[in-house]
Write a protein that holds these residues in place. Structure first.
Motif, PDB file in Angstrom:
ATOM      1  N   UNK B 824     -14.436 -24.846  43.373  1.00 20.67           N
ATOM      2  CA  UNK B 824     -14.174 -26.260  43.076  1.00 20.67           C
ATOM      3  C   UNK B 824     -13.850 -26.497  41.613  1.00 20.67           C
ATOM      4  N   UNK B 825     -14.111 -25.477  40.780  1.00 17.46           N
ATOM      5  CA  UNK B 825     -13.861 -25.641  39.345  1.00 17.46           C
ATOM      6  C   UNK B 825     -12.377 -25.536  39.021  1.00 17.46           C
ATOM      7  N   UNK B 826     -11.555 -25.138  39.998  1.00 15.02           N
ATOM      8  CA  UNK B 826     -10.153 -24.854  39.664  1.00 15.02           C
ATOM      9  C   UNK B 826      -9.483 -26.088  39.058  1.00 15.02           C
ATOM     10  N   UNK B 827      -8.716 -25.888  37.986  1.00 13.35           N
ATOM     11  CA  UNK B 827      -8.181 -27.034  37.235  1.00 13.35           C
ATOM     12  C   UNK B 827      -7.341 -27.968  38.101  1.00 13.35           C
ATOM     13  N   UNK B 828      -6.654 -27.421  39.099  1.00 15.06           N
ATOM     14  CA  UNK B 828      -5.759 -28.268  39.903  1.00 15.06           C
ATOM     15  C   UNK B 828      -6.529 -29.382  40.602  1.00 15.06           C
ATOM     16  N   UNK B 829      -7.803 -29.136  40.897  1.00 11.92           N
ATOM     17  CA  UNK B 829      -8.587 -30.168  41.584  1.00 11.92           C
ATOM     18  C   UNK B 829      -8.832 -31.386  40.693  1.00 11.92           C
ATOM     19  N   UNK B 830      -8.689 -31.221  39.380  1.00 11.39           N
ATOM     20  CA  UNK B 830      -8.970 -32.321  38.462  1.00 11.39           C
ATOM     21  C   UNK B 830      -7.697 -32.927  37.875  1.00 11.39           C
ATOM     22  N   UNK B 831      -6.550 -32.381  38.275  1.00 11.30           N
ATOM     23  CA  UNK B 831      -5.307 -32.867  37.671  1.00 11.30           C
ATOM     24  C   UNK B 831      -4.939 -34.252  38.184  1.00 11.30           C
ATOM     25  N   UNK B 832      -4.286 -35.049  37.360  1.00 11.99           N
ATOM     26  CA  UNK B 832      -3.795 -36.342  37.863  1.00 11.99           C
ATOM     27  C   UNK B 832      -2.652 -36.109  38.843  1.00 11.99           C
ATOM     28  N   UNK B 833      -2.419 -37.105  39.662  1.00 14.65           N
ATOM     29  CA  UNK B 833      -1.301 -37.014  40.612  1.00 14.65           C
ATOM     30  C   UNK B 833      -1.707 -36.448  41.957  1.00 14.65           C
TER      31      UNK B 833
END
Lengths: 87, 925
Positions: B824-833
């Motif tokens: 769940x830490x993967x950056x894509x999960x926190x990206x906008x859009x």
């Protein structure tokens, strides 16, 4: 279609089995993040022998690990996995 | 009646509407030749007139459509079709007629269709392709596929043998007899209608018997010894561990079976496979070598000796080998004139044959048009010479039929003398016998004719010039040349063309043939009809049908059914003349206002028992589980290992170490596999038992404001409060009564032993009816759950959204440890859009098209899509659930739901995905 020797049922047609994944793509419980990502997205995928997890889904339902050659499809080892195989 | 009167010709058939007679045992090709028909079809691309090239399954030219209606079979080889009474055959790819074909202008304009034409066109502007497409689609092609369903039945059977012999010629018969005498279970497979193979063409004395007698003797020994002989059966594929697929014709293509099956597909597992597959003769490339009247040498011999048909009177034989001299003898014996034997090899080849042999002769061009050849010019020791002839028998050498050997992983060895590949080391328990292992020698030569009219692949209209062009344009790999030119990609899979093309490629590149490489042999060896592959798995039997325990109860109500996966589930129970929409709305309103019952037996259900049950479930579920008190339950979600949500359900603690987990119907088998994998591979040491009880428990949901009263009346006790469970009895049957709601109303799920499904349903149905309610189906359920903002697996939870995207981030177990947590830490999960779950309200009261894309203004790129849309159950207006980029921050925005496929666009307002009782007031008593 391969003939796969189920450790419980003996030789059966491949159609009875379902492939799950390679052993190197198993994500251990409580894996470190980097370890989980590596297992999921960067696999060895060798041109040669690999260890694969299959299930005798349309048979006994048991799980097994087989060592299979990716080119010749030759299966050199099969063992059952699961609680009943624990010492 | 047309054609030639012949003794013994008693079988009536038609070709392009003209009626002819054939002798028993004749192929269509033999019968057409006997009746003087030489022009049989038009070619795929250039509409060139084509006749009969071969006498076997390798035929690239003489393709016809046979049968009528649903039995229509296009692209049937006239050489591989035995004439039956009433056979209707039609030529293909011609308009308005075979003799006068307007499409032949393509032949004149062949410069416009060089190798790679399609690829080059695609690289241009899209409009260019659109311009060509309509013309090409009309002009190019083979026979059209039938549009009606095939009325025939097809069988599939399994077969096991110690030895499978493929090919019923001399070598195959000997191998089968030897294996039988060694006590083996033998299967002998022959694609022809009779055994004999090459002996039918070249009879000779064996063991003191004539060919026919010897074949009959061996066949009798095999049959009496218990060997299984399958004629009219082709080994179409050789797979791993000596599994072969055998396609057996029980009747001929287009023929009406008297009774029983049209074809049978055998799945054969053999201890050893013996290839006695013989040879395929190669044509010689020269200009107009595709004209009717150019025929392979052995085919000429077959027509003369096996069928008693002499395909020409004045014949030139062109050859690279000794075998064609036997054809010259057959022609002479049959009374035909052998004008000359043109041998590419230098003297003294053919010197003692007694024929007019011209050495160092390479054919240059055939003369003559659609009515057949009139002659052949050749370059003989450097000088051009012309011969008048009505038949040109050609032999460019012989290629072993190594297809199955190669499919099975066997190596191919180049035989320089035969200029062909033969079977090398087999990977499986298989060996090659007979001529397939020992191809005759053939001379090497360079084609001298106009390359643009020298055909290699007759079926796909690929010429020598196309191979040269591909090489000049930089194609080096034989696999690329194949795809660029389409050589070997027609229904004949290049049986006659692959090696001549490899010779051409090797010459273009200044290489040896082995250096040029070889394309892969792939199944099927000859085309297999779809019906044989499907077998009995047609129509309603194409997939399994799963009937829930309450199927008969529903069927008695004559509902509108929905195929939900394999399950048969009621979609609505219409009354009188109600439509689906009317019935669904009435049922949904009954739930909102009174009470309803519905069958939820198809839910996935797992009984989890043991001291480690909670620990196990906290791996599977991404929410907490261990905190549940006995008799309590909760909504839960499950994540994949990559952190995306893949299922949801409820988990109930029924006892100290006993839990019931439910999850979605559509994800049931996937969840069962997932749970089994975790239990067996990741947690084998856990003290837990997980049993899938999906079909052991029937489940009925009772929902609506009156559900509490209904359950109290049925059980005689106060029903549990929301998200609690109790174990009362209904109609004498012990049940798990779980207070959970999918509809948004106070509701219960009753889970119980499926053997009592009808009795429990009846009791609840009576009580619901007494309270003024009714049964509801999936249509009402959809109206209710979308209004409530409850999600389903598939449209809403589609494997691309995280818990946070779905607005469920706060449900995740803060202690972690669940599957999917590690990623769940993967950056894509926190990206906008990221797409997020939102609700949509129709601005003008219009319906919202399901599946529509969401755009900020018309013409903009899609920023999301509608996952489910309904009208409101009680109030007016339409609502939907949707995935929308950054959706949670866009509540209040007005955008468009635009469906080009439905031709419907409407303005929608982005809102929270809860349209009904967002605070859950209705769950409280």
């Amino acid at each position: 279609m391969l003939t796969i020797a189920c450790p419980h049922c003996g030789p059966r047609a491949q159609a009875e089995f379902v492939y799950e994944r390679t052993v190197d793509s198993v994500v251990p419980l409580d894996a470190e993040p980097a370890e989980a990502v590596a297992a999921l997205f960067t696999r060895a995928n060798p041109r040669g022998e690999d260890d694969e997890i299959w299930r005798h889904t349309h048979g006994c339902g048991g799980w097994l690990v087989m060592r299979r050659h990716r080119v010749t499809h030759a299966i050199s080892a099969i063992r059952a996995i699961g609680p009943e195989t624990l010492p | 009646m047309s054609g030639v009167a012949r003794e013994g010709a008693t079988i009536g058939f038609t070709f392009d509407g003209t009626r002819y007679l054939a002798r028993p045992g004749e192929t269509l090709a033999a019968a057409l030749l006997a009746n003087g028909v030489r022009l049989v079809g038009r070619s795929f691309k250039y509409h060139r007139p084509r006749g009969i090239l071969t006498a076997g399954v390798e035929e690239p030219n003489a393709l016809v459509t046979v049968g009528r209606g649903g039995r229509t079979e296009p692209n049937t080889r006239a050489t591989d079709l035995f004439v039956y009474e009433g056979l209707e055959a039609r030529s293909q790819n011609r308009w308005p007629g075979l003799a006068f074909d307007l499409g032949a202008v393509f032949g004149l304009a062949s410069k416009a269709l060089p190798a790679g034409f399609y690829y080059k066109t695609f690289f241009g502007h899209a409009r260019t392709w659109l311009k060509y497409e309509a013309v090409i689609r009309r002009a190019a092609g083979l026979g059209p596929a039938p549009t009606e369903a095939d009325p025939d039945h097809f069988s599939q059977r399994a077969l096991f043998a110690d030895v499978a012999v493929i090919g019923g010629g001399r070598a195959g018969l000997l191998a089968a007899r030897e294996a039988l005498r060694a006590g083996k279970r033998v299967v002998l497979i022959e694609q022809d209608a009779v055994l004999g193979g090459g002996l039918l063409r070249d009879p000779r004395e064996i063991d003191g018997q004539g060919s026919a007698g010897w074949i009959a003797t061996v066949e009798a020994e095999l049959r009496s010894g218990g060997a299984r002989i399958l004629t009219r059966t082709t080994a179409t594929g050789h797979w791993d561990d000596n599994m072969l697929c055998l396609a057996q014709k029980l009747v001929e293509p287009g023929q009406v079976p008297g009774h029983g099956f049209a074809q049978r597909m055998w799945h054969l597992r053999a201890g050893e496979v013996v290839y006695a597959t013989g040879l395929i003769e190669r044509p010689i490339p020269f200009a107009n070598n595709d004209r009717p009247g150019v025929m392979l040498s052995r085919a000429v011999r077959t027509y003369i000796r096996r069928f008693g048909v002499v395909p020409g009177r004045r014949v030139v034989v062109a050859t690279t080998n000794d075998d064609a001299y036997e054809t010259a003898r057959a022609l002479r014996d049959a009374g035909a004139e052998v004008v000359a034997v043109l041998d590419t090899r230098p003297a003294p080849a053919g010197a003692d044959s007694g024929f007019a042999v011209l050495n160092d002769s390479v054919p240059q061009a055939a003369k003559g048009g659609r009515r057949g050849v009139k002659g052949l010019s050749a370059v003989i020791a450097g000088a051009e010479q012309h011969f008048a002839a009505d038949l040109i028998a050609v032999s460019g050498g012989f290629s072993p039929a190594v297809h199955l050997h190669s499919q099975a992983g066997g190596a191919l060895d180049w035989d320089e003398g035969a200029r062909a590949y033969k079977a090398g080391a087999a990977r499986q328990a298989a060996r090659t016998v007979g001529s397939a292992g020992d191809p005759p020698a053939s001379g090497a030569f360079r084609p001298v004719g106009n390359a643009k009219a020298s055909f290699l692949d007759f079926q796909n209209d690929v010429t020598l010039a196309d191979i040269d062009l591909a090489w000049r344009e930089g194609y080096r790999s034989v696999e690329h040349v194949k795809r660029y030119t389409t050589l070997g990609m027609a229904t004949d899979q290049g049986k006659t063309s692959n090696l001549p093309a490899l010779e051409a490629l090797a010459h273009a590149g200044g290489m040896t043939v082995p250096e040029a490489g070889i394309t892969t042999f792939r199944p099927p060896y000859t085309p297999v009809t779809m019906g044989a592959m499907a077998g009995a798995a047609q129509g309603e039997h194409a997939v399994p049908t799963r009937r829930p325990a309450l199927y008969a109860v529903h069927a008695a109500k004559d509902p509108i059914w929905l195929n939900a996966g394999y399950w048969k589930r009621p979609r609505a129970y219409p009354r009188g003349s109600e439509t689906l929409a009317q019935a669904g709305l009435r049922e949904a309103r009954s739930v909102r206002q009174l009470v309803g019952l519905t069958d939820v037996s198809t839910l996935a259900k797992f009984e989890v028992n043991g001291p480690d049950a909670a620990r196990f479930l906290e791996r599977i579920c991404a929410t907490t589980v261990a905190k549940l008190a006995i008799g309590r339950g909760r909504y839960t979600i499950m994540l994949r290992e990559d952190g995306l949500v893949f299922d949801d359900g409820t988990v109930w603690r029924l006892g100290e170490n006993r839990y019931l987990l439910t999850s979605s119907t559509s994800g049931a088998s996937r969840m069962a596999t997932h749970i089994s994998y975790v239990r067996n591979h990741l947690m084998p040491e856990a003290k837990v038992s997980v049993i899938c009880v999906q079909e052991h428990y029937a489940a009925i949901a009772v929902a609506g404001p009156k559900s509490v009263a209904v359950m109290e009346q049925l059980t005689g006790e106060a029903p549990p409060r929301h998200m609690s469970a109790s174990q009362p009895t209904i109609a004498g049957v012990p049940v798990h009564l779980l207070a959970a709601s999918f509809s948004g109303e106070r509701a219960f799920e009753v889970h119980f032993d499926a053997r009592h499904a009808a009795a429990v349903w009846q009791a609840i149905d009576d009580a619901v009816a007494a309270a003024g309610g009714c049964a509801y189906g999936l249509e009402a359920m959809e109206l209710l759950r979308i209004e409530k903002g409850h999600l389903v697996i598939g449209p809403d939870i589609d494997g691309r959204l995280s818990a946070d995207d779905l607005g469920m981030g706060r449900m995740l177990n803060p202690a972690g440890g669940y599957i999917g947590h590690s990623t769940l830490h993967r950056p894509a999960f926190a990206e906008p859009g990221r797409k997020q779950l939102v609700g949509l309200e129709s601005v003008n009261g219009d319906s919202i098209p399901e599946g529509a894309m969401l755009v900020p203004h018309l013409g903009a790129r899609a920023e999301g899509h509608v996952t489910g849309a309904v009208r409101r159950v009680l109030g007016p207006g339409h609502i939907a659930l949707a995935h929308l980029a950054d959706g949670r921050a866009r509540h209040g925005q007005e955008i468009y739901a635009r469906s080009l496929t439905r031709g419907h666009t409407t303005r929608v307002r982005v809102v929270a995905p809860h349209f009904y009782d967002p605070a859950g007031e209705r769950y409280r008593d």
